[in-house]
Design a protein around this motif. Structure first.
Motif, PDB file in Angstrom:
ATOM      1  N   SER A 155     -62.003  11.698  14.028  1.00  0.00           N
ATOM      2  CA  SER A 155     -63.551  11.504  13.462  1.00  0.00           C
ATOM      3  C   SER A 155     -63.373  10.867  11.989  1.00  0.00           C
ATOM      4  CB  SER A 155     -63.804  12.958  13.399  1.00  0.00           C
ATOM      5  OG  SER A 155     -63.520  13.619  12.394  1.00  0.00           O
ATOM      6  N   LEU A 156     -64.516  10.385  11.919  1.00  0.00           N
ATOM      7  CA  LEU A 156     -64.697   9.575  10.632  1.00  0.00           C
ATOM      8  C   LEU A 156     -64.547  10.363   9.646  1.00  0.00           C
ATOM      9  CD1 LEU A 156     -65.546   7.094   9.130  1.00  0.00           C
ATOM     10  CD2 LEU A 156     -68.085   7.269   9.476  1.00  0.00           C
ATOM     11  N   LEU A 157     -65.231  11.675   9.596  1.00  0.00           N
ATOM     12  CA  LEU A 157     -65.121  12.513   8.543  1.00  0.00           C
ATOM     13  C   LEU A 157     -63.721  13.022   8.222  1.00  0.00           C
ATOM     14  CD1 LEU A 157     -66.571  14.404   6.753  1.00  0.00           C
ATOM     15  CD2 LEU A 157     -66.706  16.001   8.097  1.00  0.00           C
ATOM     16  N   VAL A 158     -62.783  13.154   9.145  1.00  0.00           N
ATOM     17  CA  VAL A 158     -61.552  13.610   8.813  1.00  0.00           C
ATOM     18  C   VAL A 158     -60.732  12.464   8.317  1.00  0.00           C
ATOM     19  CG1 VAL A 158     -59.426  14.055   9.974  1.00  0.00           C
ATOM     20  CG2 VAL A 158     -61.224  15.373  10.603  1.00  0.00           C
ATOM     21  N   ALA A 159     -61.073  11.143   8.689  1.00  0.00           N
ATOM     22  CA  ALA A 159     -60.335  10.112   7.967  1.00  0.00           C
ATOM     23  C   ALA A 159     -60.632   9.859   6.855  1.00  0.00           C
ATOM     24  CB  ALA A 159     -60.598   8.868   8.837  1.00  0.00           C
ATOM     25  N   SER A 160     -61.979  10.032   6.620  1.00  0.00           N
ATOM     26  CA  SER A 160     -62.578  10.105   5.150  1.00  0.00           C
ATOM     27  C   SER A 160     -61.878  11.001   4.270  1.00  0.00           C
ATOM     28  CB  SER A 160     -64.249  10.117   5.160  1.00  0.00           C
ATOM     29  OG  SER A 160     -64.796   8.988   6.036  1.00  0.00           O
ATOM     30  N   LEU A 161     -61.964  12.102   4.552  1.00  0.00           N
ATOM     31  CA  LEU A 161     -61.372  13.123   3.518  1.00  0.00           C
ATOM     32  C   LEU A 161     -59.800  12.835   3.339  1.00  0.00           C
ATOM     33  CD1 LEU A 161     -63.129  16.262   5.145  1.00  0.00           C
ATOM     34  CD2 LEU A 161     -63.550  15.230   2.927  1.00  0.00           C
ATOM     35  N   LEU A 162     -59.185  12.620   4.498  1.00  0.00           N
ATOM     36  CA  LEU A 162     -57.725  12.155   4.152  1.00  0.00           C
ATOM     37  C   LEU A 162     -57.445  10.635   3.383  1.00  0.00           C
ATOM     38  CD1 LEU A 162     -56.257  13.141   7.596  1.00  0.00           C
ATOM     39  CD2 LEU A 162     -56.172  14.502   5.614  1.00  0.00           C
ATOM     40  N   VAL A 191     -60.018  19.313   6.327  1.00  0.00           N
ATOM     41  CA  VAL A 191     -59.671  18.674   7.508  1.00  0.00           C
ATOM     42  C   VAL A 191     -59.200  19.715   8.422  1.00  0.00           C
ATOM     43  CG1 VAL A 191     -58.089  17.266   8.489  1.00  0.00           C
ATOM     44  CG2 VAL A 191     -59.335  16.628   6.334  1.00  0.00           C
ATOM     45  N   LEU A 192     -58.255  20.434   8.008  1.00  0.00           N
ATOM     46  CA  LEU A 192     -57.591  21.634   8.983  1.00  0.00           C
ATOM     47  C   LEU A 192     -58.723  22.437   9.496  1.00  0.00           C
ATOM     48  CD1 LEU A 192     -54.845  22.561  10.005  1.00  0.00           C
ATOM     49  CD2 LEU A 192     -54.928  24.213   8.025  1.00  0.00           C
ATOM     50  N   TRP A 193     -59.657  23.070   8.807  1.00  0.00           N
ATOM     51  CA  TRP A 193     -60.834  24.034   9.386  1.00  0.00           C
ATOM     52  C   TRP A 193     -61.524  23.035  10.202  1.00  0.00           C
ATOM     53  CZ3 TRP A 193     -66.088  23.422   8.666  1.00  0.00           C
ATOM     54  CH2 TRP A 193     -67.058  24.484   8.980  1.00  0.00           C
ATOM     55  N   LEU A 194     -62.036  21.821  10.219  1.00  0.00           N
ATOM     56  CA  LEU A 194     -62.792  20.889  10.844  1.00  0.00           C
ATOM     57  C   LEU A 194     -62.174  20.821  12.256  1.00  0.00           C
ATOM     58  CD1 LEU A 194     -63.887  18.139   8.392  1.00  0.00           C
ATOM     59  CD2 LEU A 194     -65.637  19.849   9.743  1.00  0.00           C
ATOM     60  N   CYS A 195     -60.732  20.576  12.255  1.00  0.00           N
ATOM     61  CA  CYS A 195     -59.936  19.973  13.481  1.00  0.00           C
ATOM     62  C   CYS A 195     -60.108  21.553  14.162  1.00  0.00           C
ATOM     63  CB  CYS A 195     -58.705  19.742  13.150  1.00  0.00           C
ATOM     64  SG  CYS A 195     -58.592  17.950  12.455  1.00  0.00           S
ATOM     65  N   ARG A 196     -59.687  22.512  13.532  1.00  0.00           N
ATOM     66  CA  ARG A 196     -59.338  23.806  14.323  1.00  0.00           C
ATOM     67  C   ARG A 196     -61.008  24.462  14.914  1.00  0.00           C
ATOM     68  NH1 ARG A 196     -54.960  26.574  14.421  1.00  0.00           N
ATOM     69  NH2 ARG A 196     -56.098  28.577  14.975  1.00  0.00           N
ATOM     70  N   ARG A 197     -62.124  24.248  13.946  1.00  0.00           N
ATOM     71  CA  ARG A 197     -63.120  24.676  14.466  1.00  0.00           C
ATOM     72  C   ARG A 197     -63.577  23.863  15.552  1.00  0.00           C
ATOM     73  NH1 ARG A 197     -68.540  23.195  13.427  1.00  0.00           N
ATOM     74  NH2 ARG A 197     -68.013  21.429  12.227  1.00  0.00           N
ATOM     75  N   ARG A 198     -63.295  22.730  15.747  1.00  0.00           N
ATOM     76  CA  ARG A 198     -63.672  21.750  16.994  1.00  0.00           C
ATOM     77  C   ARG A 198     -63.237  21.896  18.184  1.00  0.00           C
ATOM     78  NH1 ARG A 198     -66.044  16.535  13.792  1.00  0.00           N
ATOM     79  NH2 ARG A 198     -67.427  17.121  12.372  1.00  0.00           N
ATOM     80  N   ARG A 199     -62.112  22.349  18.256  1.00  0.00           N
ATOM     81  CA  ARG A 199     -61.257  22.484  19.321  1.00  0.00           C
ATOM     82  C   ARG A 199     -61.748  23.466  20.411  1.00  0.00           C
ATOM     83  NH1 ARG A 199     -56.161  20.430  19.447  1.00  0.00           N
ATOM     84  NH2 ARG A 199     -55.280  19.409  17.471  1.00  0.00           N
TER      85      ARG A 199
END
Length: 218
Positions: free
Chosen positions: A22-29, A210-218
């Motif tokens: 996602s764009l949000l994850v890439a932006s944060l990283l 990022v870790l929270w976003l990825c786990r939440r959306r799985r």
């Protein structure tokens, strides 16, 4: 009701990107990558933890001038980065690699005044490699969260791609990542001057999000 063809269902599924892309994850990283480079440059003797291009340049400059100690100072993060990238590509577990980066940064922050600079540099470069080697795609485009050169070139590629219906979005996304890297570096320089090693809380926090976003959306 009209039946939906399997082809349309498959296409719809392909358009839905996993959270890691996602764009949000890439932006944060990407912000975290810029932050780490600025922070290590200011607090760990002028080395880069993420972007190894600068380390390679200084390694060559110092080696050719016979300043072997300074050259070795830049060789260490390169070796740590290669090791971390090899491990991340080997295990192919993005969230586990991201957790590894968080652990490395947290350990460096907590032990900063008890360990040599060389150990801190190794830990931060190793952690940065775990993350950057695991997160390399945003939507359907490749990107790098630790540098801007490649993303600039991809933006130009998209700007001249006349056959790609999403070329404009791809160009904007890549330029946005370049600006976010710049923002992360600017913030990192200020935080490093004010808080020193404790400023690593910022990239740790970004990676935790990022870790929270990825786990939440799985």
């Amino acid at each position: 009701m009209e039946a939906v063809s399997p082809e349309l269902i498959a296409e719809a599924r392909n358009d839905v990107c996993p959270p890691e892309r996602s764009l949000l994850v890439a932006s944060l990283l990407t912000m975290s990558g810029g932050f780490l480079d600025a922070s290590t440059w200011l607090t760990l003797g002028g080395v880069f933890s993420s972007s190894q291009t600068g380390n390679v340049v200084f390694l060559g400059v110092y080696a050719m001038s016979g300043q072997w100690q300074q050259a070795a100072h830049h060789l260490l993060p390169i070796a740590a980065f290669l090791l971390g990238a090899w491990l991340a590509i080997r295990i192919r577990a993005p969230l586990l690699s991201l957790a590894g980066e968080i652990a490395c940064l947290a350990a460096v922050m907590l032990l900063r005044h008890r360990i040599p600079d060389m150990v801190a540099i190794f830990g931060m470069s190793f952690g940065a490699a775990l993350q950057s080697a695991s997160f390399r795609q945003i939507e359907r485009w490749n990107y790098l969260s630790i540098t801007v050169t490649g993303n600039m070139l991809r933006a130009i590629d998209q700007s001249v791609a006349t056959s790609d219906r999403d070329a404009t979005r791809g160009c904007v996304v890549m330029l946005l990542l370049c600006l976010l890297f710049l923002s992360g570096a600017a913030i990192g320089s200020c935080v490093a001057k004010w808080f020193g090693g404790r400023g690593l809380l910022v990239p740790i926090g970004l990676s935790l999000c990022v870790l929270w976003l990825c786990r939440r959306r799985r």
